[in-house]
Write a protein that holds these residues in place. Sequence first.
Motif, PDB file in Angstrom:
ATOM      1  N   PHE A   1      -5.698   7.463  -3.816  1.00  0.00           N
ATOM      2  CA  PHE A   1      -6.391   6.394  -3.146  1.00  0.00           C
ATOM      3  C   PHE A   1      -7.706   6.050  -3.804  1.00  0.00           C
ATOM      4  CE2 PHE A   1      -7.946   4.139   0.476  1.00  0.00           C
ATOM      5  CZ  PHE A   1      -6.862   3.322   0.602  1.00  0.00           C
TER       6      PHE A   1
ATOM      7  N   LEU B   1      -2.973   4.506   8.695  1.00  0.00           N
ATOM      8  CA  LEU B   1      -1.962   3.474   8.433  1.00  0.00           C
ATOM      9  C   LEU B   1      -0.561   4.034   8.678  1.00  0.00           C
ATOM     10  CD1 LEU B   1      -1.752   0.561   7.300  1.00  0.00           C
ATOM     11  CD2 LEU B   1      -1.346   1.578   5.075  1.00  0.00           C
ATOM     12  N   SER B   2      -0.275   5.216   8.114  1.00  0.00           N
ATOM     13  CA  SER B   2       1.036   5.834   8.331  1.00  0.00           C
ATOM     14  C   SER B   2       1.255   6.075   9.814  1.00  0.00           C
ATOM     15  CB  SER B   2       1.149   7.173   7.597  1.00  0.00           C
ATOM     16  OG  SER B   2       0.611   7.097   6.324  1.00  0.00           O
ATOM     17  N   ALA B   3       0.207   6.584  10.482  1.00  0.00           N
ATOM     18  CA  ALA B   3       0.327   6.863  11.915  1.00  0.00           C
ATOM     19  C   ALA B   3       0.638   5.571  12.661  1.00  0.00           C
ATOM     20  CB  ALA B   3      -0.952   7.494  12.443  1.00  0.00           C
TER      21      ALA B   3
ATOM     22  N   LEU C   1       3.795  12.427   1.229  1.00  0.00           N
ATOM     23  CA  LEU C   1       2.421  12.920   1.109  1.00  0.00           C
ATOM     24  C   LEU C   1       2.358  14.417   1.397  1.00  0.00           C
ATOM     25  CD1 LEU C   1       0.539   9.942   2.740  1.00  0.00           C
ATOM     26  CD2 LEU C   1       0.428  10.658   0.362  1.00  0.00           C
TER      27      LEU C   1
ATOM     28  N   VAL D   1       9.991   0.321  11.118  1.00  0.00           N
ATOM     29  CA  VAL D   1       8.593   0.477  10.696  1.00  0.00           C
ATOM     30  C   VAL D   1       8.212   1.950  10.745  1.00  0.00           C
ATOM     31  CG1 VAL D   1       6.299  -0.457  10.985  1.00  0.00           C
ATOM     32  CG2 VAL D   1       8.239  -1.669  11.933  1.00  0.00           C
ATOM     33  N   GLY D   2       8.614   2.600  11.837  1.00  0.00           N
ATOM     34  CA  GLY D   2       8.299   4.014  12.008  1.00  0.00           C
ATOM     35  C   GLY D   2       8.879   4.852  10.893  1.00  0.00           C
TER      36      GLY D   2
ATOM     37  N   GLY E   1       6.711   4.864   7.978  1.00  0.00           N
ATOM     38  CA  GLY E   1       5.596   5.786   8.173  1.00  0.00           C
ATOM     39  C   GLY E   1       6.021   7.217   7.945  1.00  0.00           C
ATOM     40  N   ILE E   2       7.210   7.578   8.461  1.00  0.00           N
ATOM     41  CA  ILE E   2       7.672   8.962   8.322  1.00  0.00           C
ATOM     42  C   ILE E   2       7.951   9.289   6.857  1.00  0.00           C
ATOM     43  CG2 ILE E   2       9.564  10.527   8.899  1.00  0.00           C
ATOM     44  CD1 ILE E   2       9.604   9.121  11.664  1.00  0.00           C
TER      45      ILE E   2
ATOM     46  N   TRP F   1      13.002   1.261  14.981  1.00  0.00           N
ATOM     47  CA  TRP F   1      12.430   2.407  14.276  1.00  0.00           C
ATOM     48  C   TRP F   1      12.243   2.167  12.795  1.00  0.00           C
ATOM     49  CZ3 TRP F   1       9.931   6.409  16.127  1.00  0.00           C
ATOM     50  CH2 TRP F   1       9.985   6.564  17.515  1.00  0.00           C
TER      51      TRP F   1
ATOM     52  N   LEU G   1       6.534   7.963   4.282  1.00  0.00           N
ATOM     53  CA  LEU G   1       5.213   8.075   3.659  1.00  0.00           C
ATOM     54  C   LEU G   1       4.620   9.461   3.919  1.00  0.00           C
ATOM     55  CD1 LEU G   1       3.713   5.954   2.075  1.00  0.00           C
ATOM     56  CD2 LEU G   1       2.458   5.344   4.122  1.00  0.00           C
ATOM     57  N   ILE G   2       4.698   9.901   5.171  1.00  0.00           N
ATOM     58  CA  ILE G   2       4.104  11.186   5.531  1.00  0.00           C
ATOM     59  C   ILE G   2       4.839  12.334   4.849  1.00  0.00           C
ATOM     60  CG2 ILE G   2       3.785  12.790   7.452  1.00  0.00           C
ATOM     61  CD1 ILE G   2       3.044  10.340   9.153  1.00  0.00           C
TER      62      ILE G   2
ATOM     63  N   LEU H   1      -3.148  14.415  10.492  1.00  0.00           N
ATOM     64  CA  LEU H   1      -2.640  13.933   9.199  1.00  0.00           C
ATOM     65  C   LEU H   1      -3.718  14.025   8.122  1.00  0.00           C
ATOM     66  CD1 LEU H   1      -0.542  10.773  10.126  1.00  0.00           C
ATOM     67  CD2 LEU H   1       0.275  13.040   9.511  1.00  0.00           C
TER      68      LEU H   1
ATOM     69  N   PHE I   1      -3.555  12.936  16.400  1.00  0.00           N
ATOM     70  CA  PHE I   1      -2.512  12.870  15.374  1.00  0.00           C
ATOM     71  C   PHE I   1      -3.106  12.358  14.056  1.00  0.00           C
ATOM     72  CE2 PHE I   1       1.265  10.511  13.572  1.00  0.00           C
ATOM     73  CZ  PHE I   1       1.929  11.648  13.157  1.00  0.00           C
TER      74      PHE I   1
ATOM     75  N   PHE J   1       2.267   2.959  11.701  1.00  0.00           N
ATOM     76  CA  PHE J   1       3.689   2.600  11.560  1.00  0.00           C
ATOM     77  C   PHE J   1       4.495   3.299  12.647  1.00  0.00           C
ATOM     78  CE2 PHE J   1       3.560   1.985   6.648  1.00  0.00           C
ATOM     79  CZ  PHE J   1       2.996   0.751   6.834  1.00  0.00           C
ATOM     80  N   ILE J   2       4.254   4.617  12.765  1.00  0.00           N
ATOM     81  CA  ILE J   2       5.056   5.419  13.695  1.00  0.00           C
ATOM     82  C   ILE J   2       4.755   5.021  15.136  1.00  0.00           C
ATOM     83  CG2 ILE J   2       5.502   7.769  14.495  1.00  0.00           C
ATOM     84  CD1 ILE J   2       4.919   8.674  11.625  1.00  0.00           C
TER      85      ILE J   2
ATOM     86  N   ILE K   1      -7.736   6.138   5.635  1.00  0.00           N
ATOM     87  CA  ILE K   1      -7.085   4.823   5.669  1.00  0.00           C
ATOM     88  C   ILE K   1      -5.571   4.986   5.614  1.00  0.00           C
ATOM     89  CG2 ILE K   1      -6.786   2.653   4.444  1.00  0.00           C
ATOM     90  CD1 ILE K   1      -9.612   2.704   3.635  1.00  0.00           C
ATOM     91  N   ILE K   2      -5.097   5.837   4.684  1.00  0.00           N
ATOM     92  CA  ILE K   2      -3.664   6.029   4.548  1.00  0.00           C
ATOM     93  C   ILE K   2      -3.106   6.789   5.754  1.00  0.00           C
ATOM     94  CG2 ILE K   2      -1.900   7.179   3.167  1.00  0.00           C
ATOM     95  CD1 ILE K   2      -3.004   4.657   1.959  1.00  0.00           C
TER      96      ILE K   2
ATOM     97  N   ILE L   1       0.850  -1.201   0.000  1.00  0.00           N
ATOM     98  CA  ILE L   1       0.000   0.000   0.000  1.00  0.00           C
ATOM     99  C   ILE L   1       0.883   1.247   0.000  1.00  0.00           C
ATOM    100  CG2 ILE L   1      -1.755   1.292   1.271  1.00  0.00           C
ATOM    101  CD1 ILE L   1      -2.655  -1.380   2.467  1.00  0.00           C
TER     102      ILE L   1
END
Lengths: 331, 315
Positions: free
Chosen positions: A271, B127-129, A318, A307-308, A311-312, A305, A314-315, B114, B110, B131-132, B123-124, A261
């Motif tokens: 999306f 999902l990202s949150a 975005l 996985v985190g 996420g970071i 970290w 990705l953010i 986002l 949070f 992970f963190i 959803i995204i 994803i």
Amino acid sequence: MTDTPSPTASVASASVPAARGIAVRRWLRALLPALSLVLVVTAIGVLNPRAISYFGFSLMLGLAIPIALATIAQLFVITVNDLDLSIGTFVGFVGCVTATLLRDNPLVGIAVLVAAIGVYAGLGALIHLRNLPSIVVTLGMSFVWQGLAILMLPTPGGKAPDWLLTLMGLKPPFVPFPIIAAIVIAVVVHFGLMRTSYGTILRGAGGNAAAIERAGWSLLRTKVTMFTLAGVFGVLSGMALIGTTTSGDANIGNGYTLLSIAGVILGGGEFVGGRVSPIGAVLGALTLTLAATQLLGFMHIPPDWQVGANGIILIIVLAARALLSRRGDAV
Amino acid sequence: MTRLGRLLEKPWIWSFAGALLVWLAAIAFTRGYGAGGMVTAALSLAVFTVIVGIGQMFVITLGPGNVDLSLPASIGLASAVAMKVMGGNDAMVVVGLLAALGSGFLVGSFNYFLIRALRIPPIIATLSASFIIQSVDISYGRGLQIKPPPGFADFTNLQVLGIPVLAILTVLFALGAAVLLQRTIYGRQVLAIGQNIRAAGLAGVPVGRVRYLTYALCGTLGGLTGALLAGYFRGANVDIGNEYLLTSIAVVVIGGTSVAGGKANVPGIWGAALFLVLLLTMLNTFGVSAGVRLLLTGLIIVGVITAAGGPKSAR
């Protein structure tokens, strides 16, 4: 990559400089996946110059092929506004079949894999006909695949068929195999989905289902086609994974759901609305492979970290995208 | 007859019927042995599913695309926060609970930040949150071996006449949630947004604020569940919330809440939670292997969703 900038079409009445600004933003947006990859490769090169070599890339990108294939599978599902939360365990299931049945009894193995693709096609039909939320159906299916994988291979083991090991261990001259494979995957899917007429219909089913239906196309067929393609690429991903790791494990693919994803989104896919980019998705998968495993290792970021960090990343991507489309351009 | 007919029209009746059915199947297998114990165990475990399910229900009711995928990570983090703050000391139970609620509230905030700031689908964002949050939890809770305070652990396991006290409290909580949903301005606004976000906005519903409150509420309930789980299972764990990704969404859908939004059902959550828990109990009683259990759980969930999904016109 996907939406070719066409400033003249979208802003007929706006002044020329404004139109040019939007065009630049669109280009930047389209280039974002490539830029992210370049950034990650540059960072790795700075931290460890020796990694930037034929051998280095072969090693670092070893797992990029299965991740890229799983990402493409997810891309097909996202194109028709659904989400596949079972692709990770499906890849694991295919891996178990590949490491056991496909080696010992190829015909049965092939039959099982074809049946699995058939299940995917059936899911597409079910989701369309009963108007079900794909998240719940695929979450349920993730249990099914995991259960089957455990039944097939209760403890890690098995071995990949020899032809698969040979294929994944290819060492072509000059360019490492994973890079060639990534280019082939990206080009094939790009051509099929973005450049053929039925590919346009398939994307249209995600963009404006009502219009496609009114134009006489079967929405059931588009949904089934996309889920079948997802199944096919899921199977390829599982086989490529076992070809790389050589043996199977029921839990081997679990992380792929989230990675796939993230790869699609990182690669510029929207999306909803059928806006996706196969080339971007493959680039996104490569970026995640490198960033998640290699770059963090070189930067001595603790595994806690990893996985985190996904996420970071990705953010950040975005956020960059949101900034670039702040004005005028539709998100 | 008409009363029975009206009862059958209720969307939540089927989930209770399903729960009853699997329970009967289980005790038929054991020839009645342990029938009461099964209900007690099911009630204790269903509590956690109900609390997160209600949070997820409010989010899903906001409309298509709204779902909180960060619940498992949030539950895991809150369980660690609760255990660390309580520190095994009975005097700190309330503070620890508040800290867990706060942790969940922050996760929910949070998530919404986002969604708003990046203008991305929930959803995204969630999902990202997740992970963190997962990483925060792994590094925060590393090697955490703190047991819950004895008083708190006893409280989460307390029973009166075979009925867990926590289950009684959760029934009251569900009643409260139903009132919140159907009888308060906030609840009606959530439903209005789910039915048509544009119309709701034009009618003066503060869409942004209501959505924020809903994500924060869902996160907070995740936090509460994390603390209770850590008490019940006597310790925090990164993976403690993992199963609630599927179950929180599944109970909402099985319980008769519309995935398209705008139509929610609180009693159905209880029925669906009991159904899922008793289903696992039944499969355990049959003594099937882990693989078969996963396989059957998945198939039954897909089957029930298919049956409950309803025809196209339901939208």
